[in-house]
Design an enzyme around this catalytic site. Structure first.
Site, PDB file in Angstrom:
ATOM      1  N   THR A  83       0.818  -1.216   0.000  1.00  0.00           N
ATOM      2  CA  THR A  83       0.000   0.000   0.000  1.00  0.00           C
ATOM      3  C   THR A  83       0.854   1.270   0.000  1.00  0.00           C
ATOM      4  N   GLY A 122       2.703  -2.820   8.195  1.00  0.00           N
ATOM      5  CA  GLY A 122       3.022  -3.101   9.596  1.00  0.00           C
ATOM      6  C   GLY A 122       4.442  -3.635   9.705  1.00  0.00           C
ATOM      7  N   GLU A 369      -6.099  -5.874   4.346  1.00  0.00           N
ATOM      8  CA  GLU A 369      -6.219  -7.048   3.471  1.00  0.00           C
ATOM      9  C   GLU A 369      -7.398  -6.899   2.515  1.00  0.00           C
TER      10      GLU A 369
HETATM   11  C1  LIG Z   1      -5.636  -8.576  19.175  1.00  0.00           C
HETATM   12  C2  LIG Z   1      -5.112  -9.421  18.159  1.00  0.00           C
HETATM   13  C3  LIG Z   1      -6.011 -10.126  17.283  1.00  0.00           C
HETATM   14  C4  LIG Z   1      -5.405 -11.376  16.770  1.00  0.00           C
HETATM   15  C5  LIG Z   1      -5.174 -11.336  15.323  1.00  0.00           C
HETATM   16  C6  LIG Z   1      -4.199 -12.318  14.888  1.00  0.00           C
HETATM   17  C7  LIG Z   1      -4.307 -12.718  13.470  1.00  0.00           C
HETATM   18  C8  LIG Z   1      -4.591 -11.580  12.516  1.00  0.00           C
HETATM   19  C9  LIG Z   1      -4.685 -12.052  11.131  1.00  0.00           C
HETATM   20  C10 LIG Z   1      -3.817 -11.674  10.261  1.00  0.00           C
HETATM   21  C11 LIG Z   1      -2.724 -10.711  10.496  1.00  0.00           C
HETATM   22  C12 LIG Z   1      -2.503  -9.827   9.367  1.00  0.00           C
HETATM   23  C13 LIG Z   1      -2.495  -8.427   9.820  1.00  0.00           C
HETATM   24  C14 LIG Z   1      -3.080  -7.546   8.750  1.00  0.00           C
HETATM   25  C15 LIG Z   1      -2.079  -7.089   7.778  1.00  0.00           C
HETATM   26  C16 LIG Z   1      -2.704  -6.296   6.704  1.00  0.00           C
HETATM   27  C17 LIG Z   1      -1.838  -6.355   5.508  1.00  0.00           C
HETATM   28  C18 LIG Z   1      -2.420  -5.656   4.298  1.00  0.00           C
HETATM   29  O1  LIG Z   1      -3.391  -4.986   4.355  1.00  0.00           O
HETATM   30  S1  LIG Z   1      -1.570  -5.939   2.861  1.00  0.00           S
HETATM   31  C19 LIG Z   1      -2.372  -5.013   1.608  1.00  0.00           C
HETATM   32  C20 LIG Z   1      -3.684  -5.583   1.230  1.00  0.00           C
HETATM   33  N1  LIG Z   1      -4.181  -4.920   0.067  1.00  0.00           N
HETATM   34  C21 LIG Z   1      -5.258  -5.296  -0.542  1.00  0.00           C
HETATM   35  O2  LIG Z   1      -5.937  -6.196  -0.124  1.00  0.00           O
HETATM   36  C22 LIG Z   1      -5.575  -4.588  -1.825  1.00  0.00           C
HETATM   37  C23 LIG Z   1      -6.941  -4.883  -2.342  1.00  0.00           C
HETATM   38  N2  LIG Z   1      -6.948  -4.874  -3.783  1.00  0.00           N
HETATM   39  C24 LIG Z   1      -6.778  -5.998  -4.537  1.00  0.00           C
HETATM   40  O3  LIG Z   1      -6.582  -7.099  -4.023  1.00  0.00           O
HETATM   41  C25 LIG Z   1      -6.886  -5.862  -6.033  1.00  0.00           C
HETATM   42  O4  LIG Z   1      -6.468  -4.608  -6.451  1.00  0.00           O
HETATM   43  C26 LIG Z   1      -8.325  -6.097  -6.496  1.00  0.00           C
HETATM   44  C27 LIG Z   1      -8.710  -7.540  -6.190  1.00  0.00           C
HETATM   45  C28 LIG Z   1      -9.308  -5.164  -5.832  1.00  0.00           C
HETATM   46  C29 LIG Z   1      -8.432  -5.844  -8.009  1.00  0.00           C
HETATM   47  O5  LIG Z   1      -7.501  -6.657  -8.690  1.00  0.00           O
HETATM   48  P1  LIG Z   1      -6.878  -6.135 -10.078  1.00  0.00           P
HETATM   49  O6  LIG Z   1      -6.227  -4.861  -9.806  1.00  0.00           O
HETATM   50  O7  LIG Z   1      -6.005  -7.172 -10.694  1.00  0.00           O
HETATM   51  O8  LIG Z   1      -8.088  -5.824 -11.045  1.00  0.00           O
HETATM   52  P2  LIG Z   1      -9.330  -6.675 -11.539  1.00  0.00           P
HETATM   53  O9  LIG Z   1      -9.476  -6.285 -12.969  1.00  0.00           O
HETATM   54  O10 LIG Z   1     -10.476  -6.398 -10.633  1.00  0.00           O
HETATM   55  O11 LIG Z   1      -8.912  -8.193 -11.460  1.00  0.00           O
HETATM   56  C30 LIG Z   1      -8.441  -8.887 -12.580  1.00  0.00           C
HETATM   57  C31 LIG Z   1      -8.768 -10.339 -12.404  1.00  0.00           C
HETATM   58  O12 LIG Z   1      -8.011 -10.864 -11.313  1.00  0.00           O
HETATM   59  C32 LIG Z   1      -8.860 -11.552 -10.413  1.00  0.00           C
HETATM   60  N3  LIG Z   1      -8.258 -11.443  -9.085  1.00  0.00           N
HETATM   61  C33 LIG Z   1      -8.072 -10.339  -8.367  1.00  0.00           C
HETATM   62  N4  LIG Z   1      -7.474 -10.645  -7.209  1.00  0.00           N
HETATM   63  C34 LIG Z   1      -7.263 -11.980  -7.237  1.00  0.00           C
HETATM   64  C35 LIG Z   1      -6.657 -12.880  -6.327  1.00  0.00           C
HETATM   65  N5  LIG Z   1      -6.190 -12.458  -5.132  1.00  0.00           N
HETATM   66  N6  LIG Z   1      -6.601 -14.175  -6.657  1.00  0.00           N
HETATM   67  C36 LIG Z   1      -7.097 -14.620  -7.817  1.00  0.00           C
HETATM   68  N7  LIG Z   1      -7.672 -13.799  -8.732  1.00  0.00           N
HETATM   69  C37 LIG Z   1      -7.756 -12.503  -8.432  1.00  0.00           C
HETATM   70  C38 LIG Z   1     -10.179 -10.841 -10.567  1.00  0.00           C
HETATM   71  O13 LIG Z   1     -11.240 -11.632 -10.107  1.00  0.00           O
HETATM   72  C39 LIG Z   1     -10.227 -10.585 -12.045  1.00  0.00           C
HETATM   73  O14 LIG Z   1     -10.613 -11.797 -12.636  1.00  0.00           O
HETATM   74  P3  LIG Z   1     -11.397 -11.794 -14.049  1.00  0.00           P
HETATM   75  O15 LIG Z   1     -10.525 -11.103 -15.038  1.00  0.00           O
HETATM   76  O16 LIG Z   1     -12.664 -11.014 -13.823  1.00  0.00           O
HETATM   77  O17 LIG Z   1     -11.655 -13.218 -14.306  1.00  0.00           O
HETATM   78  C1  LIG Z   2      -4.213  -1.525  10.549  1.00  0.00           C
HETATM   79  C2  LIG Z   2      -3.811  -1.604   9.115  1.00  0.00           C
HETATM   80  C3  LIG Z   2      -2.733  -2.394   8.757  1.00  0.00           C
HETATM   81  C4  LIG Z   2      -2.304  -2.435   7.430  1.00  0.00           C
HETATM   82  N1  LIG Z   2      -1.204  -3.177   7.102  1.00  0.00           N
HETATM   83  C5  LIG Z   2      -0.743  -3.163   5.828  1.00  0.00           C
HETATM   84  C6  LIG Z   2       0.446  -3.877   5.475  1.00  0.00           C
HETATM   85  O1  LIG Z   2       1.068  -4.538   6.303  1.00  0.00           O
HETATM   86  N2  LIG Z   2       0.893  -3.809   4.200  1.00  0.00           N
HETATM   87  C7  LIG Z   2       0.238  -3.090   3.240  1.00  0.00           C
HETATM   88  O2  LIG Z   2       0.700  -3.067   2.104  1.00  0.00           O
HETATM   89  N3  LIG Z   2      -0.902  -2.418   3.541  1.00  0.00           N
HETATM   90  C8  LIG Z   2      -1.398  -2.428   4.801  1.00  0.00           C
HETATM   91  N4  LIG Z   2      -2.557  -1.750   5.125  1.00  0.00           N
HETATM   92  C9  LIG Z   2      -3.251  -0.998   4.087  1.00  0.00           C
HETATM   93  C10 LIG Z   2      -4.565  -1.635   3.692  1.00  0.00           C
HETATM   94  O3  LIG Z   2      -4.363  -2.829   2.990  1.00  0.00           O
HETATM   95  C11 LIG Z   2      -5.362  -0.640   2.841  1.00  0.00           C
HETATM   96  O4  LIG Z   2      -5.664   0.455   3.657  1.00  0.00           O
HETATM   97  C12 LIG Z   2      -6.608  -1.289   2.300  1.00  0.00           C
HETATM   98  O5  LIG Z   2      -6.288  -2.189   1.259  1.00  0.00           O
HETATM   99  C13 LIG Z   2      -7.653  -0.265   1.804  1.00  0.00           C
HETATM  100  O6  LIG Z   2      -7.112   0.539   0.839  1.00  0.00           O
HETATM  101  P1  LIG Z   2      -7.220   2.144   0.914  1.00  0.00           P
HETATM  102  O7  LIG Z   2      -6.674   2.584   2.205  1.00  0.00           O
HETATM  103  O8  LIG Z   2      -6.593   2.636  -0.335  1.00  0.00           O
HETATM  104  O9  LIG Z   2      -8.757   2.472   0.890  1.00  0.00           O
HETATM  105  P2  LIG Z   2      -9.557   3.255  -0.254  1.00  0.00           P
HETATM  106  O10 LIG Z   2      -9.591   2.410  -1.461  1.00  0.00           O
HETATM  107  O11 LIG Z   2      -9.015   4.616  -0.416  1.00  0.00           O
HETATM  108  O12 LIG Z   2     -10.971   3.295   0.410  1.00  0.00           O
HETATM  109  C14 LIG Z   2     -11.689   4.485   0.742  1.00  0.00           C
HETATM  110  C15 LIG Z   2     -13.175   4.288   0.415  1.00  0.00           C
HETATM  111  O13 LIG Z   2     -13.353   4.178  -0.984  1.00  0.00           O
HETATM  112  C16 LIG Z   2     -14.152   3.051  -1.299  1.00  0.00           C
HETATM  113  N5  LIG Z   2     -13.721   2.494  -2.592  1.00  0.00           N
HETATM  114  C17 LIG Z   2     -12.440   2.380  -3.064  1.00  0.00           C
HETATM  115  N6  LIG Z   2     -12.433   1.821  -4.278  1.00  0.00           N
HETATM  116  C18 LIG Z   2     -13.714   1.569  -4.592  1.00  0.00           C
HETATM  117  C19 LIG Z   2     -14.354   0.989  -5.740  1.00  0.00           C
HETATM  118  N7  LIG Z   2     -13.661   0.515  -6.772  1.00  0.00           N
HETATM  119  N8  LIG Z   2     -15.683   0.888  -5.731  1.00  0.00           N
HETATM  120  C20 LIG Z   2     -16.403   1.318  -4.674  1.00  0.00           C
HETATM  121  N9  LIG Z   2     -15.855   1.875  -3.561  1.00  0.00           N
HETATM  122  C21 LIG Z   2     -14.531   1.996  -3.529  1.00  0.00           C
HETATM  123  C22 LIG Z   2     -13.918   2.074  -0.152  1.00  0.00           C
HETATM  124  O14 LIG Z   2     -15.019   1.197   0.002  1.00  0.00           O
HETATM  125  C23 LIG Z   2     -13.758   3.013   1.036  1.00  0.00           C
HETATM  126  O15 LIG Z   2     -15.044   3.304   1.533  1.00  0.00           O
HETATM  127  C24 LIG Z   2      -3.000  -1.693   6.446  1.00  0.00           C
HETATM  128  C25 LIG Z   2      -4.112  -0.919   6.805  1.00  0.00           C
HETATM  129  C26 LIG Z   2      -4.523  -0.875   8.126  1.00  0.00           C
HETATM  130  C27 LIG Z   2      -5.697  -0.024   8.489  1.00  0.00           C
END
Ligand SMILES: CCCCCCCC/C=C\CCCCCCCC(=O)SCCNC(=O)CCNC(=O)[C@H](O)C(C)(C)COP(=O)(O)OP(=O)(O)OC[C@H]1O[C@@H](n2cnc3c(N)ncnc32)[C@H](O)[C@@H]1OP(=O)(O)O
Ligand SMILES: Cc1cc2nc3c(=O)[nH]c(=O)nc-3n(C[C@H](O)[C@H](O)[C@H](O)COP(=O)(O)OP(=O)(O)OC[C@H]3O[C@@H](n4cnc5c(N)ncnc54)[C@H](O)[C@@H]3O)c2cc1C
Length: 609
Positions: A83, A122, A369
């Site tokens: 991110t 993180g 995530e």
């Molecule tokens: C008190 C303690 C509690 C205890 C807790 C302990 C345990 C805790 C648990 C756990 C610890 C971990 C702590 C958290 C850490 C956080 C870390 C982070 O946040 S890391 C950053 C995350 N960032 C995102 O997630 C970005 C989100 N965005 C995306 O993933 C992509 O941009 C997305 C899916 C929105 C769009 O993907 P596109 O940019 O490639 O675009 P499109 O055109 O939509 O996708 C193309 C094709 O790819 C497929 N696709 C997309 N993602 C895929 C995937 N992951 N796998 C397979 N296919 C995928 C799609 O379905 C689409 O398929 P077709 O062409 O329609 O068939």
């Molecule tokens: C506690 C914490 C830990 C994290 N740890 C990590 C880490 O270890 N590594 C890392 O890489 N990242 C990390 N992140 C980042 C995290 O993965 C992103 O914040 C998350 O993926 C959301 O993306 P954004 O912040 O760009 O939100 P945005 O996309 O800017 O979202 C803002 C608003 O826009 C809306 N929106 C955005 N796109 C669309 C769309 N296409 N259609 C409709 N609505 C939309 C959303 O629903 C939301 O309401 C962490 C975040 C937090 C809060």
């Protein structure tokens, strides 16, 4: 603790945990348990759950041989830096560049704009020595999109950032303690060079000559680390929900309010149907998320094995299930924790109820995530694709298999006649299938009215999210039913789980009644029979409610809640806790002479005038 103390104490705990893991030694599963009992976000989460899996999933054999032994012994500490300040959800929109320089056989990492700064990872801000960095790969002036790179960030002798790297912590986050134990960080590159062999090259490659060799497998495998973590987040939702529900249930049995007859004892608040109607569906959800989490783990293991054998057929479904269930369960759990706070009345707002901190530490799960709405839209795309292929000869499989019975599900009428019919698993399942399918087909029909599909998709986003949620709820209900069909030791246990399963399903019908009625999946009479059955189920669960939360086996220490104490000895302990507050160290507070006294004296003077 101050932020610095909290951060340092988390370092201490993490390193102690790591020592125990090695000395005892603990298995992988036991190590995860230890992480839970440590109960604070810290750098170990990112190192083990994202950095190591990213290398395992995206590295070549040589890269794995070089980096994994170091990472496995924690001789290097890594994080996952994807991110940026300007883009999180839109991974394709990342701006950091990795330009190949054939002269030096290196990639030059650069942050061309302020918005390209890495922001949020993180473990990045203060701890990590290394990171997997996602950046746009550029060779010979051509942009090949986002790829992963292993990058050393800090000097291994004195921990200072390497020249060309600016790095730090992004500041205090929501809540008092909560996620502030973690050093979520920022990072900028100023033409920072890394050797070519630090691009993660299992999927696509860059040769010595600077030729880009694209992946011959789906590029989405690059997102594999996120899929793996999303899967674990679902089971984790159950753990967090169970914790809040345990506190609220035990306290609801202790707390009495109104209902005293002739000076007798008052009613336990857990006996109010309103309390049960808010609490028992959350109790049922804690169990439901646990079972769907177990199933998702199986699905993930299955898809991983298939991918190893170059079978990519189930990848889209695995992506849709992990994304959709991560979204649905974390949203429900965040809302559920807050509901539990309210279920505990005023005392729920006290820090020592354990609920405020649980909420603060849990709620970012709706965002990290993958933002929950963005993830449901991925499910919606998958559903629209599946609907568009109906009748093409390609039978939908797995969690969309029900769509293969579209003809029946689009015109069937629910045969519920009496309240007890709502305890028939086939009838419940068909109701959820009909609703999910009809919502998806309705979206698909509306989409087809647009000439431009993408424009239509944008216009219908809100409906598409609702259809995706309906599909995810169907998955949870169906996996709960499957669980009941399997072997569960103890007849009594099975009966209790059955009650919870139907509470889970029927409360969803109640909550989303608009969907069920507008799709004609049920009639209003059937809806009121469902409500009737729900009330009866609450009555059956009531005597066992405390046992059902005791079954989570959380220690008082882990719950960290005066209200959720196992012995129910709430009131004396609330006093004890209050007396520990530093404000109670003195009877007259600091500030009295400075502010309160002059105010009162002034008041007395004016009164005399
Ligand atoms: C008190 C303690 C509690 C205890 C807790 C302990 C345990 C805790 C648990 C756990 C610890 C971990 C702590 C958290 C850490 C956080 C870390 C982070 O946040 S890391 C950053 C995350 N960032 C995102 O997630 C970005 C989100 N965005 C995306 O993933 C992509 O941009 C997305 C899916 C929105 C769009 O993907 P596109 O940019 O490639 O675009 P499109 O055109 O939509 O996708 C193309 C094709 O790819 C497929 N696709 C997309 N993602 C895929 C995937 N992951 N796998 C397979 N296919 C995928 C799609 O379905 C689409 O398929 P077709 O062409 O329609 O068939
Ligand atoms: C506690 C914490 C830990 C994290 N740890 C990590 C880490 O270890 N590594 C890392 O890489 N990242 C990390 N992140 C980042 C995290 O993965 C992103 O914040 C998350 O993926 C959301 O993306 P954004 O912040 O760009 O939100 P945005 O996309 O800017 O979202 C803002 C608003 O826009 C809306 N929106 C955005 N796109 C669309 C769309 N296409 N259609 C409709 N609505 C939309 C959303 O629903 C939301 O309401 C962490 C975040 C937090 C809060």
């Amino acid at each position: 603790m101050t932020r610095k103390e909290l951060f340092k104490n988390t370092l201490r705990k993490s390193v102690h945990a790591w020592k125990l893991i090695n000395e005892l030694p603990l298995s992988d599963d036991e190590s995860l348990m230890l992480r839970h009992f440590m109960d604070q976000p810290g750098f170990l989460d990112l190192h083990w759950r994202m950095f190591v899996p990213a290398i395992k999933g995206q590295g070549t054999e040589e890269q794995k041989q070089k980096w994994l032994p170091l990472a496995n012994k924690m001789q290097i500490i890594g994080c996952y830096a994807q991110t940026e300040l300007g883009h999180g959800s839109n991974v394709q929109g990342l701006e950091t560049t990795a330009t190949f320089d054939p002269q030096t056989d290196q990639f030059i990492l650069h942050s061309p704009t302020q918005t390209s700064s890495k922001w949020w990872p993180g473990g990045l801000g203060k701890v990590s020595t290394h990171a997997v960095i996602y950046a746009r790969l550029i060779t010979d002036g051509k942009d090949h999109g986002v790829h992963g790179f292993i990058v050393q960030l800090r000097n291994m002798d004195d921990h200072s950032p390497l020249p060309g790297i600016t790095i730090g912590d992004i500041g205090v986050k929501f809540g008092n303690g909560a996620y502030n134990s973690m050093d979520n960080g920022f990072l900028m590159f100023d033409k920072f060079c890394i050797p070519r062999d630090q691009m993660l090259m299992r999927l696509s490659k860059v040769t010595r000559e600077g030729k880009y060799v694209p992946s011959d497998v789906p590029r989405q495998l690059m997102y594999g680390t996120m899929v793996s973590v999303r899967q674990t987040i679902v089971s984790n939702a159950s753990i967090a929900m169970a914790r809040a529900v345990c506190i609220a249930t035990r306290y609801s049995a202790v707390r009495r309010q109104f209902g005293s007859q002739n000076g007798g004892i008052e009613t336990q608040v857990i006996d109010y149907k309103t309390q049960q109607n808010r609490l028992f569906p959350l109790l049922a959800s804690a169990y439901a998320f646990r079972f769907v989490g177990e199933w998702l783990k199986w699905l993930y293991t299955d898809v991983t094995q298939r991918l190893e054998a170059s079978d990519f057929a189930t990848l889209p479904e695995a992506h849709a299930c992990t994304a959709g269930l991560k979204s649905m369960t974390t949203s429900a759990t965040s809302d559920g924790i807050e509901e539990c706070r309210k279920l505990c009345g005023g005392h729920g707002y006290l820090w020592c109820s354990g609920l405020p901190e649980l909420f603060a530490v849990y709620v970012p799960a709706c965002t990290y995530e993958g933002d929950n709405v963005v993830l449901q839209l991925q499910v919606a795309r998958f559903l629209m694709k599946t609907v568009s292929q109906l009748g093409s000869g390609k039978a939908p499989a797995g969690t969309t298999a029900y769509m293969g019975r579209a003809k029946h599900l689009l015109q069937c009428r629910s045969s519920i006649r009496k309240a007890e019919d709502w305890l028939n698993p086939a009838m419940v399942l068909e109701t959820f299938e009909a609703r999910a399918l009809r919502m998806a087909v309705s979206c698909a029909n509306n989409l087809s009215k647009f000439e431009n599909q993408e424009q239509g998709f944008s216009e219908l986003l809100a409906d598409l999210v609702e259809a995706a949620i309906a599909h995810c709820q169907l998955i949870v209900v169906s996996k709960f039913i499957v669980k009941l069909e399997g072997e569960i030791k103890g007849k009594g246990v099975k009966n209790q789980l059955k009650n919870l399963c139907y509470i889970y399903a029927l409360h969803l019908i109640h909550k989303h009644l608009g969907d069920f009625l507008s799709t004609n999946s049920i009639t209003s009479e059937q809806a009121s029979l469902a409500n009737h059955q729900l009330r009866s189920l609450y009555t059956q669960v009531r005597p066992n409610a405390v046992a059902l939360v005791d079954a989570f086996d959380y220690t008082d220490h882990y719950l960290g809640s005066v209200l959720g104490r196992y012995d129910g000895n709430v009131y004396p302990k609330l006093f004890e806790e209050a007396l520990k507050d530093p404000l109670n160290d003195t009877v007259v507070p600091d500030g009295y002479h400075e502010y309160i006294r002059p105010l009162i004296k002034q008041h007395l003077r004016s009164a005399r005038l």
